[in-house]
Structure formats: C-alpha cells, structure tokens
Design a protein around this motif. Structure first.
Motif, short mmCIF file in Angstrom:
data_model
loop_
_atom_site.label_atom_id
_atom_site.label_comp_id
_atom_site.label_asym_id
_atom_site.label_seq_id
_atom_site.Cartn_x
_atom_site.Cartn_y
_atom_site.Cartn_z
N TRP A 62 0.84 -1.20 0.00
CA TRP A 62 0.00 0.00 0.00
C TRP A 62 0.87 1.25 0.00
O TRP A 62 0.55 2.24 -0.69
CB TRP A 62 -0.93 -0.01 1.19
N GLY A 63 1.95 1.21 0.74
CA GLY A 63 2.87 2.35 0.75
C GLY A 63 3.44 2.62 -0.63
O GLY A 63 3.57 3.78 -1.06
N LEU A 64 3.79 1.56 -1.36
CA LEU A 64 4.31 1.72 -2.72
C LEU A 64 3.21 2.26 -3.65
O LEU A 64 3.47 3.13 -4.49
CB LEU A 64 4.83 0.38 -3.23
N PHE A 65 2.00 1.73 -3.49
CA PHE A 65 0.87 2.21 -4.29
C PHE A 65 0.65 3.70 -4.08
O PHE A 65 0.51 4.47 -5.05
CB PHE A 65 -0.38 1.41 -3.92
N VAL A 66 0.63 4.14 -2.84
CA VAL A 66 0.43 5.56 -2.53
C VAL A 66 1.56 6.40 -3.11
O VAL A 66 1.32 7.50 -3.66
CB VAL A 66 0.33 5.76 -1.00
N LYS A 67 2.77 5.89 -3.05
CA LYS A 67 3.91 6.61 -3.61
C LYS A 67 3.75 6.82 -5.11
O LYS A 67 4.02 7.92 -5.64
CB LYS A 67 5.20 5.83 -3.32
N VAL A 68 3.30 5.80 -5.81
CA VAL A 68 3.08 5.92 -7.26
C VAL A 68 1.97 6.91 -7.54
O VAL A 68 2.07 7.75 -8.45
CB VAL A 68 2.75 4.54 -7.87
N GLU A 69 0.88 6.83 -6.78
CA GLU A 69 -0.24 7.75 -6.99
C GLU A 69 0.19 9.20 -6.75
O GLU A 69 -0.18 10.10 -7.52
CB GLU A 69 -1.39 7.37 -6.05
N GLU A 70 0.97 9.42 -5.71
CA GLU A 70 1.41 10.79 -5.41
C GLU A 70 2.36 11.32 -6.47
O GLU A 70 2.47 12.54 -6.67
CB GLU A 70 2.08 10.82 -4.03
N ALA A 71 3.04 10.41 -7.17
CA ALA A 71 3.97 10.83 -8.23
C ALA A 71 3.28 11.04 -9.57
O ALA A 71 3.95 11.39 -10.55
CB ALA A 71 5.08 9.78 -8.38
N GLY A 72 1.97 10.83 -9.61
CA GLY A 72 1.24 11.07 -10.85
C GLY A 72 0.52 9.88 -11.41
O GLY A 72 -0.17 9.98 -12.43
N GLY A 73 0.70 8.70 -10.80
CA GLY A 73 0.01 7.51 -11.24
C GLY A 73 0.87 6.57 -12.05
O GLY A 73 2.01 6.87 -12.41
N PHE A 74 0.32 5.40 -12.31
CA PHE A 74 1.07 4.31 -12.94
C PHE A 74 1.59 4.69 -14.33
O PHE A 74 2.77 4.50 -14.63
CB PHE A 74 0.16 3.08 -13.04
N LEU A 75 0.74 5.25 -15.16
CA LEU A 75 1.16 5.59 -16.52
C LEU A 75 2.24 6.66 -16.50
O LEU A 75 3.23 6.58 -17.25
CB LEU A 75 -0.04 6.05 -17.34
#
Length: 617
Positions: free
Chosen positions: A390-403
C-alpha cells in the motif's frame, strides 16, 4: 453424571516474554533478533513464532469469505479454473489442441489469435467447444485488441452466447512501455473507451488487463508486484471513470494476471492482501461492495525456471500452484517444466495439468474456503505485505500515477534494480536455485536438448525489443548467467577436471570436499572426489596421474598452515591450486603465492567465470 475435567487448568499461561526468555536460554546468549528474526527482501521482518495477540489489531479478522474487503475470498467456495495456454499455428490446430486439453481436465484455455481474425476464424477456433462451460482468454499483439474484441462479440451474438460467455481479452497498452520503453501510439483513454463500448454487451468478458506477472518474470519482489499491480488497476479506474464510465462498470472489466514466486507463505499472503487492498481502491471510486471483488488469474513464475536439472521446475511450479490455490485465486496456469528450452510437448503439458488436478481432485483444496485463514503466521504476513504494498501504491499515486511513472521509466528501473539484486544473490548463493547454483547434476548435458533459442523470458509479442526513450524490463531469468557459464563449458569441447585433495581432519575434509564439488560442479566440471590421503605428496601424485586441471586442498583451518604451502610447492604449477575455506592464515598463504580460496562469502559466479577464462582458452 461425570464432570468434564479441564486438563489445562493446572498450567499457568505462558506469555510471549516467557517464550522469548526460554528461546534466549536455548540460544546460549546469542541475540534473539539477529539470530531468529528474518528480514525479508519485501521490506519487513518475520518473527520465528506468532501468537493470538498478534492478530488483535487486524481489522479483517472478523470477516467471512465473500464479505468485503474479501481478504478471505470473493466467493463462498475455493474452486478455481485450470488454465492451459493452447499451442498451434492455425485455427484448426488450436481447436484440436484445445479440445484435447479440455477432455483431460482443463476448464480455461488461453489462445493467441491472428490480427486479421474474422468470424470464420472463431467458427473454426471454437468448433465443438462448449463456451458455456469453458473460459476463453484471448491474447495477441499490441494494437489489435479492440478489433479482435469487436469480432469476438459479433461471433458471440451470432451464436446467442453473449450472456453465457466467460473470459478475457488481454488489452494492455501499458505493455509497450514495460517491454520496449516506447509509449502506446494512440491515446489510451480513447482506446479504452472504444474497448469498453465494444464488449459492454457481453457481461462476462473482461478486457482491461493488469499483467503484473510481467513484473514477476523480471525479478520483482512480492510487495513490488502487488503495489504496482494496484497502481496499474487504479490507472484503469481513473482513465475510464474520467471518461464517464461508472466505477462498477470499469471494475467489472478489469482482470489481474499475476505471477507466483516460490516464496510459498508470502505468496499465499500476497493474494489475500491483493483482494483486500483492491477492494479498498475500488471502494474509493464510489463503487458498491459487490463491485469491489478482484478477479485474479495466477501463473507460475518463469524467472526461477532453469534449463539444467529442469525437472526441479516441477517442484517449483508445484509449490507455486499450491500457494495460489490455497490463497483462493480464480484461475491458475501452471507452466510446463521444459518451457525455457523447447516448445512444450504432450508429456510436459500433461504433467502441468495434472499438478493442478492433484491439488483439486485428490488434495481437495477446492473444498475448503481460505484454508490459511486464522493462521497467526499467514495473517500477520498478509498484514505486513499489505502495509508495504500500500505504501508503494500511494507513492506511485502521489507521483502522478502508474502511466506517468511508466513514461518516466521509474517502475521499470525499480523492478530492474530488484532483478539485479536477485541475480547478485543467486551468484553468491544467497538465493538458491537447486540444480543450478547449488547441488548441480555434475554429469548433465543440456546442449542436445535445447530446441529453441535461449534468451530472456518471452514478453508475449513477436516483434523484437528495441531501445526506447525510457528503461524497459529486463527478463533475464535468475539462472541465465550460470547456464551461460555451463553452456560455455559444453561448447568448448573441454571438461576441466577438479581433484579433491582431502587430508587431515576427517569431518572438515569431507565437508569441504562436498562444498567444493558443488562449487565447481556449477560450471559443469568433472569432479574427482577422494576419501583421503596420508600425505600431501601422495595426494598431489594422484592428482597429476588423473590429469587434474584444478587441485582443491580440503582440510581444516588449523591444518592449512602446514598442508597448503606443502601442497602448493609439490604441485609446482602443474594444475591450478585452490584452498577450500577462509583460514586465519590466509594472508600468510597469499604471501607464499597461493591465490585461490573458495568459501561461503565468495561470489560463486564471478569465481567460476574467472576459472572458465583460464581453463577453456
């Protein structure tokens, strides 16, 4: 009437502190944390034992199978579909192979279709196959999925099967960035909406793929695969809900295709965690509970498959399959053990099917829902994996998302760094591949059985990878460097002889001879072991008589100060000289010209590459 005696009332409760004190006594003063607490590569620590108190703060413990957030399963049974990828170059061949597989127990098939697929193609592909009972999963090369979907839906409507069909189309525009570092040539949101509109009349057809097995095959750790898979799924949710499609409608079209590593208990926990976290993600978009159920297909890993001692792949894939089955996934594909060096034949495909049939029909794992539920160990692992992922998921989302992170190459870079770390661990035997970097079959040859080019794991499309604007995933298997080393030995036409000069302390010479045999066996060298010699000269003379290319002195640390200089001088350059171990007198021995020492701290791969360079030239 006899009263029931409570047998355990006479025993006072034992606290966790009491257990640790007892364990510390048994450790004879060794530090409990350093000795018994395991720090996983996934980013959390695992204790040697857990108790009921460890579960008291876990919020999902009161839920049942089929209840939100679905950690215990999305349904009230544990039955899963057995999938097989069908081989064949023509629709006729695929149809024939599919029917044969179905007759032998498969209830889910994977097929690749040509880009120019027509109604007639599907007529041939599905001839005499009951699509009401068999799940069909279609893949093809990128850029043609929407066109394939339109033809498939037209076929299903023609046959009156639109409400009965179950399956998926692997629409995965993100794959291009993962595999080639190049962006998808068209707008993903526009393409996604067109895909949704193409399949919306077939309720059971999922089309938005989360192919996190690609990350697994590139060496990703479990929490990486899960964290990025959640971000991948969330990207689909964001793109398509922004386009006006309801959260429930989007979620009902997403399919997770996840890998399974050999980390047995952590994989059980991963899938349980995945359901729970995905339910929370979908819920955040405003979907109803029933729309938050993850559909997860699991496929055994290719990252740890090997060419040498390939039947060990059966052991790997069996434990992987079992962990996914216990975890309650929807379908499983067990890959054939010989996939890396040939096109699977009837035997290897039958064995792969039977691995699942054993678990389902004889072990009855489908009869018990969430069999791991309530296990202190698995429940804590589930919570631990959830926290890191979940921490990694949140980090990706805060950076702009998966794409966004894909376009910057950050996800590819992160996974590749894990792959490099795992290759380094394999080289140093911190990660064991049985039969490859530990306990190899000394006399096995592989060149004659290799029927197709040996290279990275296939990324699923026919065109060649090329450099793009950002990093792309490296699919080198964990065994690839050791296999190249050993194949070089075979191709050279030479087979260096390694002679064990065993002398002195019986226990130490036997242990070090075994260690050294396994060490040099990883390069395919001929091993000449011995029960022991009375003198160094006797051992050296025997080695020279056998034509040894390498002589390994196997004795105890205390005896090396005497034996090593004597053996080195007696050998006098007639073969390479190696000392098995890292004795306290190593510096003194190096000062006398002895250069080669093998022990548990050396990099096995780098050392053997160096020996190959000297012995095969």
């Amino acid at each position: 009437m006899a009263t029931k005696e409570k047998l355990f009332d006479m025993f006072s409760p034992t606290s966790t502190h009491d257990w640790i004190e007892k364990i510390t006594v048994d450790l004879k003063g060794a530090d409990f944390e350093k000795k018994l607490v395991w720090r996983t590569n996934e980013g959390f620590s695992v204790k040697p034992f857990y108790r009921r108190e460890d579960l008291k703060d876990l919020p999902h413990m009161d839920t049942l199978p089929g209840q939100f957030p679905y950690v215990r399963g999305t349904r009230e049974n544990n039955d899963w579909l057995i999938r097989q990828q069908i081989q064949g170059n023509t629709p006729e061949e695929i149809n024939k192979e599919a029917k044969a597989a179905i007759e032998r127990g498969v209830d889910s098939i994977g097929i690749r279709v040509p880009n120019d697929v027509t109604l007639a193609t599907f007529d041939t592909l599905f001839k005499d196959i009951d699509l009401k009972k068999i799940e069909v999963n279609i893949s093809g090369c990128m850029g043609h999925a929407v066109a394939v979907a339109k033809v498939l839906v037209e076929y299903l409507k023609k046959e009156g099967l639109e409400n009965d069909f179950k399956g998926s189309i692997d629409f995965n525009p993100f794959k291009r960035l993962l595999n080639h570092g190049m962006d998808f040539p068209r707008d993903i949101k526009t393409e996604g909406v067109e895909m949704y509109n193409s399949v919306k009349d077939v309720p059971g057809l999922r089309c938005f793929a989360v192919d996190s097995f690609l990350l697994n095959n590139a060496g990703a750790y479990i929490t990486q695969e899960l964290g990025y898979a959640l971000a991948w799924g969330a990207e689909w949710m964001t793109l398509l809900t922004d386009a006006g499609i309801s959260p429930c409608d989007v979620a009902s079209r997403i399919k997770f295709n996840m890998g399974i590593s050999s980390n047995y208990f952590l994989e059980i926990a991963k899938f349980r965690s995945a359901r729970m976290l995905w339910a929370e993600v979908v819920k955040a978009y405003g979907a109803a509970d029933d729309c938050c159920k993850m559909v997860a297909h699991a496929v055994t890993s290719q990252f740890n498959q090997t060419i040498y001692d390939a039947h060990v792949n059966l052991l790997r894939s069996m434990t992987e399959t079992m962990s996914a089955a216990i975890a309650g996934v929807d379908s499983i594909e067990t890959l054939p053990f010989d996939l890396q060096y040939k096109n699977p034949d009837e035997f290897s495909e039958r064995i792969a099917r039977n691995q699942q049939l054993l678990l389902r029909e004889e072990s009855h794992l489908n009869k018990v829902t969430d069999p791991a539920g309530g296990s202190y160990y698995v429940e804590v692992l589930t919570a631990s994996i959830s926290k890191i992922a979940w921490g990694l998921f949140v980090k990706v989302e805060e950076a702009g998302g998966f794409l966004s992170e894909l376009k910057k190459g950050e996800i590819q870079k992160s996974v590749n760094e894990s792959g490099v770390k795992r290759h380094s661990d394999v080289a140093r035997r911190k990660e064991i591949l049985l039969g490859t970097n530990q306990y190899p079959n000394f006399n096995e040859k592989a060149l004659d059985k290799i029927e197709k080019p040996i290279g990275p794991v296939s990324c699923g499309c026919s065109f060649e990878p090329q450099d793009g604007s950002v990093d792309y995933l490296n699919y080198d298997r964990a065994a690839s460097q050791f296999e190249q080393l050993r194949l070089d030995t075979e191709r050279s036409g030479k087979r260096p002889k390694v002679f064990m000069l065993t002398i002195g302390n019986l226990a130490m010479r036997l242990a070090r001879a075994q260690f050294s045999a396994n060490f040099f066996g990883c390069a395919g060298y001929e091993i000449i072991d011995n029960i022991g010699f009375n003198t160094v000269k006797e051992g050296v003379d025997a080695a020279v008589e056998k034509g040894a290319d390498v002589v390994v002195l196997c004795s105890s640390d205390d005896e090396y100060a005497q034996y090593a200089p004597e053996a080195y001088k007696e050998l006098n350059g007639r073969a390479m000289f190696v000392v098995a171990g890292a004795p306290a007198c190593m510096d003194e021995l190096k000062a006398q010209g002895i250069e080669e020492f093998i022990h548990v701290r050396v990099n096995v791969l780098e050392t053997l590459i160096k020996f190959n360079a000297k012995l095969l030239s």
